[in-house]
Design a protein around this motif. Structure first.
Motif, short mmCIF file in Angstrom:
data_model
loop_
_atom_site.label_atom_id
_atom_site.label_comp_id
_atom_site.label_asym_id
_atom_site.label_seq_id
_atom_site.Cartn_x
_atom_site.Cartn_y
_atom_site.Cartn_z
N LYS A 63 -10.28 26.38 22.82
CA LYS A 63 -11.59 26.57 22.22
C LYS A 63 -11.82 25.69 20.79
O LYS A 63 -12.87 25.28 20.52
CB LYS A 63 -11.74 28.08 21.57
N GLN A 64 -10.67 25.36 20.21
CA GLN A 64 -10.70 24.66 19.04
C GLN A 64 -10.75 23.13 19.40
O GLN A 64 -11.75 22.56 18.81
CB GLN A 64 -9.37 24.76 18.29
N GLU A 65 -9.88 22.77 20.40
CA GLU A 65 -9.88 21.38 20.75
C GLU A 65 -11.29 20.80 21.34
O GLU A 65 -11.67 19.65 21.14
CB GLU A 65 -8.82 21.04 21.32
N MET A 66 -11.65 21.59 22.55
CA MET A 66 -12.47 20.98 23.40
C MET A 66 -13.97 21.47 23.01
O MET A 66 -15.02 20.84 23.18
CB MET A 66 -12.59 22.02 24.75
N LEU A 67 -14.11 22.68 21.98
CA LEU A 67 -15.55 23.05 21.63
C LEU A 67 -15.69 22.94 20.12
O LEU A 67 -16.65 23.00 19.46
CB LEU A 67 -15.93 24.36 22.03
N GLY A 68 -14.56 22.55 19.32
CA GLY A 68 -14.76 22.43 17.99
C GLY A 68 -14.51 23.62 17.06
O GLY A 68 -15.14 23.54 15.91
N LEU A 69 -14.47 24.77 17.74
CA LEU A 69 -14.49 26.03 17.02
C LEU A 69 -13.42 26.20 16.11
O LEU A 69 -12.22 25.51 16.25
CB LEU A 69 -14.09 27.33 17.97
N SER A 70 -13.43 26.50 14.81
CA SER A 70 -12.46 26.56 13.71
C SER A 70 -11.66 27.85 13.88
O SER A 70 -11.87 28.79 14.28
CB SER A 70 -13.39 26.63 12.41
N SER A 71 -10.47 27.73 13.44
CA SER A 71 -9.43 28.65 13.44
C SER A 71 -9.89 29.96 12.54
O SER A 71 -9.43 30.99 13.02
CB SER A 71 -8.00 28.07 13.15
N GLU A 72 -10.54 29.58 11.76
CA GLU A 72 -11.00 30.49 10.73
C GLU A 72 -11.98 31.48 11.41
O GLU A 72 -12.09 32.91 11.14
CB GLU A 72 -11.84 29.90 9.74
N ALA A 83 -19.84 36.62 17.78
CA ALA A 83 -19.89 35.22 17.00
C ALA A 83 -19.05 34.01 17.70
O ALA A 83 -19.43 32.94 17.72
CB ALA A 83 -19.03 35.45 15.53
N VAL A 84 -17.78 34.45 18.38
CA VAL A 84 -17.29 33.40 19.03
C VAL A 84 -17.92 32.74 20.30
O VAL A 84 -18.03 31.89 20.62
CB VAL A 84 -15.70 33.76 19.36
N ALA A 85 -18.62 33.71 21.23
CA ALA A 85 -19.51 33.52 22.10
C ALA A 85 -20.66 32.65 21.77
O ALA A 85 -20.89 31.59 22.50
CB ALA A 85 -19.81 34.82 22.85
N ALA A 86 -21.34 33.08 20.69
CA ALA A 86 -22.42 32.07 20.10
C ALA A 86 -21.91 30.88 19.91
O ALA A 86 -22.69 29.75 20.31
CB ALA A 86 -23.06 32.77 18.79
N ALA A 87 -20.75 30.88 19.20
CA ALA A 87 -20.36 29.34 18.72
C ALA A 87 -19.92 28.56 19.92
O ALA A 87 -20.16 27.35 20.14
CB ALA A 87 -19.03 29.49 17.76
N MET A 88 -19.26 29.28 20.94
CA MET A 88 -19.03 28.51 22.41
C MET A 88 -20.33 27.96 22.87
O MET A 88 -20.38 26.83 23.60
CB MET A 88 -18.43 29.43 23.14
N ALA A 89 -21.37 28.85 23.02
CA ALA A 89 -22.67 28.35 23.57
C ALA A 89 -23.20 27.30 22.88
O ALA A 89 -23.51 26.26 23.72
CB ALA A 89 -23.67 29.59 23.76
N SER A 90 -23.33 27.10 21.60
CA SER A 90 -23.93 26.11 20.82
C SER A 90 -23.10 24.93 21.13
O SER A 90 -23.50 23.88 21.28
CB SER A 90 -23.91 26.48 19.47
N ALA A 91 -21.73 25.04 20.95
CA ALA A 91 -20.69 23.90 20.79
C ALA A 91 -20.89 23.37 22.47
O ALA A 91 -20.80 22.06 22.54
CB ALA A 91 -19.33 24.13 20.53
#
Length: 169
Positions: A63-72, A83-91
């Protein structure tokens, strides 16, 4: 609830028609379903006209490498969260040529659940280019399904595609 291959194919065919009518393409960011949404979609001949790509980001690192989600974000919200699903959809949308995205994260079981996220939990998000351009958040929902691992995953595929149809209508 038992969801059959035929039901999923029928649903994906309807999604294909709805996307084709708009000349839109779909991107998926999948965790819980492990690429099953993409598989159901790309089983349809000619799907390259309306299906752009899939990110199967099963691990937090992916999720961090491919989609750029932060570890925080992953630590604060939890891997299985709206929140993670939303970030995944946007990324996924930002990293593709598609006009609409589906993102799913959850707990298929039989283990891995908790009091906050029991087995059968699905967090799903949908985002389109218009919402992204207007800086609106993705549409997000949390559901709970019963059944074994395969049944939870199939119900998640069915739900995410059915809601996409509703959104496109």
């Amino acid at each position: 609830m038992l969801v059959t291959d035929a039901q999923l194919q029928q649903l994906a065919t309807r999604v294909a028609a709805a996307l084709s009518a708009r000349a839109w393409r779909l991107v998926t960011a999948e965790s819980l379903t492990g690429g099953q949404i993409a598989k159901v979609c790309t089983d349809i001949p000619g799907s390259s006209a309306w299906f752009d790509r899939a990110f199967v980001t099963y691990s937090p690192q992916a999720k961090q490498e491919m989609l750029g989600l932060s570890s925080e974000l992953l630590e604060r919200a939890g891997i299985v969260s709206e929140a993670v699903a939303a970030a995944m959809a946007s990324a996924a949308l930002a990293r593709s040529q598609a006009e609409v995205s589906i993102a799913v994260t959850g707990v298929a079981g039989p283990g891995g659940g908790s009091a906050q996220t029991p087995v059968g939990t699905l967090c799903c998000a949908w985002m389109d280019r218009d919402r992204l351009a207007e800086k609106q958040p993705p549409q997000v929902e949390t559901c709970h399904f019963n059944g074994d691992r395969d049944q939870v995953r199939r119900q998640s595929v069915q739900y995410s595609l059915a809601r996409l149809l509703d959104i496109l209508a």
